[in-house]
Design a protein around this motif. Structure first.
Motif, mmCIF file in Angstrom:
data_model
loop_
_atom_site.group_PDB
_atom_site.id
_atom_site.type_symbol
_atom_site.label_atom_id
_atom_site.label_comp_id
_atom_site.label_asym_id
_atom_site.label_seq_id
_atom_site.Cartn_x
_atom_site.Cartn_y
_atom_site.Cartn_z
ATOM 1 N N GLY A 28 0.832 -1.206 0.000
ATOM 2 C CA GLY A 28 0.000 0.000 0.000
ATOM 3 C C GLY A 28 0.861 1.247 0.000
ATOM 4 N N ALA A 29 1.883 1.255 0.868
ATOM 5 C CA ALA A 29 2.774 2.412 0.937
ATOM 6 C C ALA A 29 3.503 2.595 -0.385
ATOM 7 N N PHE A 55 2.381 1.886 -3.415
ATOM 8 C CA PHE A 55 1.449 2.541 -4.340
ATOM 9 C C PHE A 55 1.480 4.052 -4.125
ATOM 10 N N ILE A 56 1.377 4.437 -2.843
ATOM 11 C CA ILE A 56 1.286 5.863 -2.549
ATOM 12 C C ILE A 56 2.607 6.555 -2.855
ATOM 13 N N VAL A 78 3.462 7.157 -6.513
ATOM 14 C CA VAL A 78 2.672 8.208 -7.146
ATOM 15 C C VAL A 78 3.097 9.586 -6.632
#
Lengths: 389, 308, 251
Positions: A329-330, A332-333, A336
């Protein structure tokens, strides 16, 4: 009639050579066949990631349904292999011998019509390329001709991935359901589960990957590659320069679909099964992150991104299974917000100037290097194109 | 497939499935309203929307446990407090996410999609770590249990009616908030022309944050309602995200009426078909129809023709 | 739709053109003709429908009613890229160029060859292309900046680049939407010179607000007001028209 220099810049040749050395020398020499097979499996995702570089990075078309094409390729291959291992002799204990075991479990007594042609290897190999291309063409034509793009396209491709997954799981008797098509043994009598076969398949996979990279390099260096970037930037300008924009989008979407399908077929061969868990929303969007981590604009970056994320996934989920989802998840963030250019962006800003200086003895480039960090121009000026001095 | 049933039976089946569909419709509407506000009004794709809903569900679960253990006298009405708390918790998290993440990405809609997906993974794992992987259910107060018999075959569960009334109230309030209040007008002004809105003195950053928080808050309430008809697990939100996105797109983004109409069409189609086909085939057919219609009419059901 | 007049002597003949957006008629029963080798300027207050007329000609907006004939071929039924291939080029109000590509690549992509998928794949940057790119680049004052990334050009240079991208297509009708907006005085002068030069052998339609610039270039002026023609003719005639003074030029 291709001018080699305009087709591959020195950095690209170097990248290809390094990757070839890594895949064909370093990895096979430093790993046992179990690990090597794992790398081979990761590399099949790289086909998808490379397709996404063209589609999303260059062309700005984000598909969240690439798993669909990976799955189509994989399932085509798996159907052939399954039929080969479901001879009447091998399946004599079934109530209907000669059909795949899961069909027998689901009270199906006859091979469904769409399975029939997969008795032929030639048909299968053609289908691996044609079925996904056709499917992508239908989706692409329907959407791009009507100017559906951007977020809408992403959502609809995602919905298609969801639909196909539900369909595969629901139609157990025809597809093997949630377990997928398993227990694949031989290809034309050749045992694909043996260590030797795994070595051969690994090298075949690597060679295909390099071939695909060269092909993509050709596409990107052609005018079509520059048109994709132009499309991402100013679609209307391209349209009002006399191009039928939809055709180019359909082409790149189909092209990416075929690449994904090749990956899927190689996955089935190397791993020995295919299941809906490689088709749906979650795997499809994870494949986007492989591409993003590598740097969405670099086909070589996509390969390294895929390897890195999958290696991290394996390592983390072995030791700290709970932490992995936080990590992913981290990632992905972060990719971006902090590193939109991924690995290739880091390479380009920190390593490439040194490489140019030390290996090619070329002074670091001025001029356009301080430009938009999202893209350095793909333009390699030929002498003729330079302004008169 | 209808041949095995008599007309009365068919009628009852359609009525019962229709009612089951209405509950699904309520959840869809509540999910989609929040999503439509965020996507339609701000152009941002919030893939973590389902997780905001589940946050509301967990808040409700905690409330129910807390009230049951410490103030059992209030158990009959805890649900109303839980909903308000769910709204503010989800809304506060939404504001935090907007501040830390979304506001940097307004020019890159496809990137918000990836970033919020990452957020959804983190939230899912957080729920799993805190509440465990098993699904949890809330205890409903007595007055919400049982059902009202309509005919001798058809019975209507009370919790279903409650959820529907709740949906209606929320939908109407959202309508007034977005289209009749000053806040809503400001929000729509920012969407139409960010620079101009800023120039006439609207604090665009604040409006963005409030809109996003509002959308997430509504998702939290949706989660509250969700606990009455289903159990809550860490990944329950993800099951609905694709459906709700399709609903928003299908209804024509930025149209609240469209969102409600498409929620209704999709939930009814799915629920009616579910009785005759397997659940998965009903879903496949529904989604396929929606995708098919979207390919023919990409602007959705309700959308105004605008001058470019 | 059933206009019978045969306007072969005009390059572009717009007849009874109407477009309505939800009942609002942005262009209302418009008749407009463009001659060969003419610089035809459209002026008018904001919201008069000037840009919409250009959008209708190039196919960006679909007409509700009426006809647009270019060399006696109906444009309203064609798709955008087909209209471009007929020989109509369009420049947008804001410079619309490919910022991630170099000036050379911007011009090269506009070169009218290899416009199909396979054509683009097999496209070769041969002497004809490079020669033409350099020729056009010189015309639009960008010949020393061929290798520069387009994003780094000044606003005026971006406008010129887009004009250059149209010129390389060699259109018979060139439509420019506010080509000098945001340009400095000297850039305006250069642009006026450029327009006078490129009009040899082609017609140009210009939407512009800058009256000084219009005076410099216009052969004929059409004044639009609320989707209709208010006045038409030479600059002098239009400027002295009391209706025009009333709604647009001011007293």
């Amino acid at each position: 009639m291709i001018n080699l220099k305009s087709f591959m810049a020195r950095q690209d040749v170097l990248a290809l050579l390094i990757l070839a050395a890594l895949l064909f020398v370093v990895m096979p020499m430093s790993m046992d066949i179990f690990r090597l097979n794992l790398i081979g499996k990761y590399l099949t995702y790289a086909f998808v990631a490379i397709g996404l570089v063209l589609c999303w990075g260059k062309g700005g078309i984000l598909s969240l349904g690439q798993g669909v094409f990976f799955g189509l390729g994989g399932y085509c291959m798996a159907m052939y292999l399954k039929l080969e291992s479901s001879t009447p002799e091998a399946t004599a204990i079934q109530s209907t011998p000669g059909i795949p075991d899961f069909m027998d479990w689901n009270q199906i007594t006859e091979l469904p019509w769409f399975w029939e042609p997969f008795n032929s290897l030639t048909f299968t190999l053609v289908a691996i390329l044609v079925v996904p291309a056709l499917f992508a063409f239908i989706i692409g034509a329907a959407m791009f001709k009507r100017r559906v793009g951007g977020v809408y396209f992403a959502i609809i491709t995602q919905a298609i991935a969801a639909i196909l997954t539900i369909l595969i799981i629901g139609q157990q008797g025809y597809t093997g359901g949630v377990n997928g098509i398993t227990d694949l043994r031989t290809l034309k009598g050749w045992d694909i589960r043996s260590d030797d076969a795994k070595y051969v398949l690994y090298f075949l996979n690597g060679a295909l990957l390099l071939g695909v990279l060269v092909l993509c390099q050709f596409v990107l260096k052609s005018k079509l590659g520059r048109l994709l970037v132009a499309l991402r930037d100013k679609e209307d300008r391209v349209r009002f320069s006399g191009y039928d924009v939809a055709n180019f989008k359909i082409f790149v979407f189909c092209f990416a679909a075929v690449l994904s399908a090749i990956g899927g077929a190689m996955f089935t061969l190397q791993v020995g099964f295919m299941s809906p868990s490689f088709v749906g929303i979650v795997p499809s969007i994870e494949m986007v992150i492989f591409c993003a981590v590598g740097g969405r604009l670099s086909i070589f970056g996509a390969v390294y991104g895929t390897l890195l994320v999958n290696w991290a996934k394996t390592t983390f989920s072995e030791t700290f299974p709970e932490l992995w989802l936080f990590g992913l998840g981290a990632l992905f963030i972060a990719v971006v917000l902090v590193f939109p250019n991924g690995l290739s962006g880091l390479y380009r800003s920190y390593l490439a100037p040194h490489v140019d200086r030390w290996i090619f003895r070329k002074p670091p480039e001025g001029g356009s290097s301080g430009a938009d960090p999202l893209d350095t121009p793909a333009f390699e000026p030929e002498p003729a194109a330079r302004p008169a001095e | 497939m209808f041949a095995d049933y008599t007309w009365t039976e068919l009628g009852s089946i359609f009525a019962m499935q229709g009612f089951a569909g209405l509950i699904l419709f309520s959840v869809f509407v509540l999910m989609a309203l929040g999503l439509a506000i965020i996507f339609g009004q701000m152009g941002v794709i919030n893939m973590a929307h389902g997780e905001f809903m589940i946050l509301g569900a967990y808040v409700t679960y905690l409330c129910s446990n807390f009230v049951e253990a410490f103030v059992p006298a209030l158990f009959g009405v805890y649900f109303f407090f839980a909903m308000i708390l769910a709204f503010f918790t989800a809304g506060a998290l939404g504001a935090l996410v907007e501040w830390s993440m979304i506001r940097h990405l307004y020019r890159r809609p496809l990137d918000t999609l990836l970033a919020t997906w990452g957020l959804s993974l983190i939230l899912q794992q957080a729920y799993r770590s805190i509440f465990g992987a098993r699904e949890v259910g809330v205890t409903l107060p007595d007055w919400l249990l049982g059902s009202v018999p309509l005919t001798d075959i058809i019975e209507i569960p009370i919790n279903g009616i409650f959820v529907m009334v709740l949906t209606l109230v929320i939908a109407v309030s959202v309508y007034f908030l977005m289209f009749r209040s000053r806040t809503g007008m400001q929000s729509r002004a920012v969407v139409q022309n960010r620079v101009m809105a800023g120039a006439v003195g609207i604090n665009t950053e604040k409006v963005d944050r409030m809109t996003f928080a509002l959308g997430c808050g509504i998702a939290g309430v949706a989660g509250s309602a969700f606990t009455m008809i289903g159990s809550t697990g860490p990944t329950a939100g993800q099951l609905y995200i694709v459906d709700t996105f399709l609903i928003v797109v299908f209804g024509g983004a930025a149209s609240l009426l469209g969102t409600i109409a498409s929620s209704f069409a999709i939930s009814q189609a799915q629920s009616t078909m579910e009785f005759f086909l397997s659940g998965s085939m009903a879903k496949v057919l529904t989604l396929l129809t929606v995708v098919g219609i979207l390919m023919l009419r990409p602007e959705g059901l309700f959308s105004a023709k605008i001058r470019r | 739709m059933n206009t019978v007049t045969n306007n072969t002597d005009f390059l572009l003949a717009i007849e009874n053109l109407t477009v309505s957006f939800d009942g609002f008629k942005a262009v209302n029963d418009l008749n407009l003709y463009v001659d060969e080798n003419e610089i035809h300027v459209i002026i008018g207050p904001n919201g008069a429908g000037k840009t919409t007329v250009l959008d209708l000609i190039c196919g960006r907006t679909k007409a509700t009613d009426g006809s647009i004939k270019f060399r006696n071929r109906e444009l309203t039924e064609m798709r955008e890229h087909e209209i471009v291939r007929e020989g109509v080029g369009r420049k947008f109000q804001n410079p619309s160029i490919y910022e991630d590509l170099t000036v050379f690549e911007n011009l090269e992509l506009s070169f009218p060859r290899g416009r199909s998928v396979w054509g683009a794949l097999s496209f070769q940057r041969d002497a004809e292309v490079t020669g033409r790119v350099r020729e056009i680049a010189e015309m639009v004052f960008l010949d020393t900046l061929l290798d520069m990334q387009a994003a780094l050009l000044s606003h005026g240079q971006k406008q010129w680049l887009e004009i250059g991208m149209l010129l390389i297509q060699d259109p018979e009708l060139l439509m420019l939407d506010e080509p000098v907006a945001g340009m400095s005085v000297s850039e305006r002068k250069q642009t006026a010179k450029l327009l006078n030069e490129i009009t040899k052998g082609r017609s140009v339609m210009v939407v512009e607000h800058d009256m000084k610039f219009v005076e410099d270039i216009a052969h004929r002026v059409t004044v639009l007001h609320q989707g209709k023609i208010l006045s038409e003719g030479s600059m002098a005639k239009v400027q002295s028209d009391p209706k025009v003074i009333d709604v647009y030029l001011g007293h």
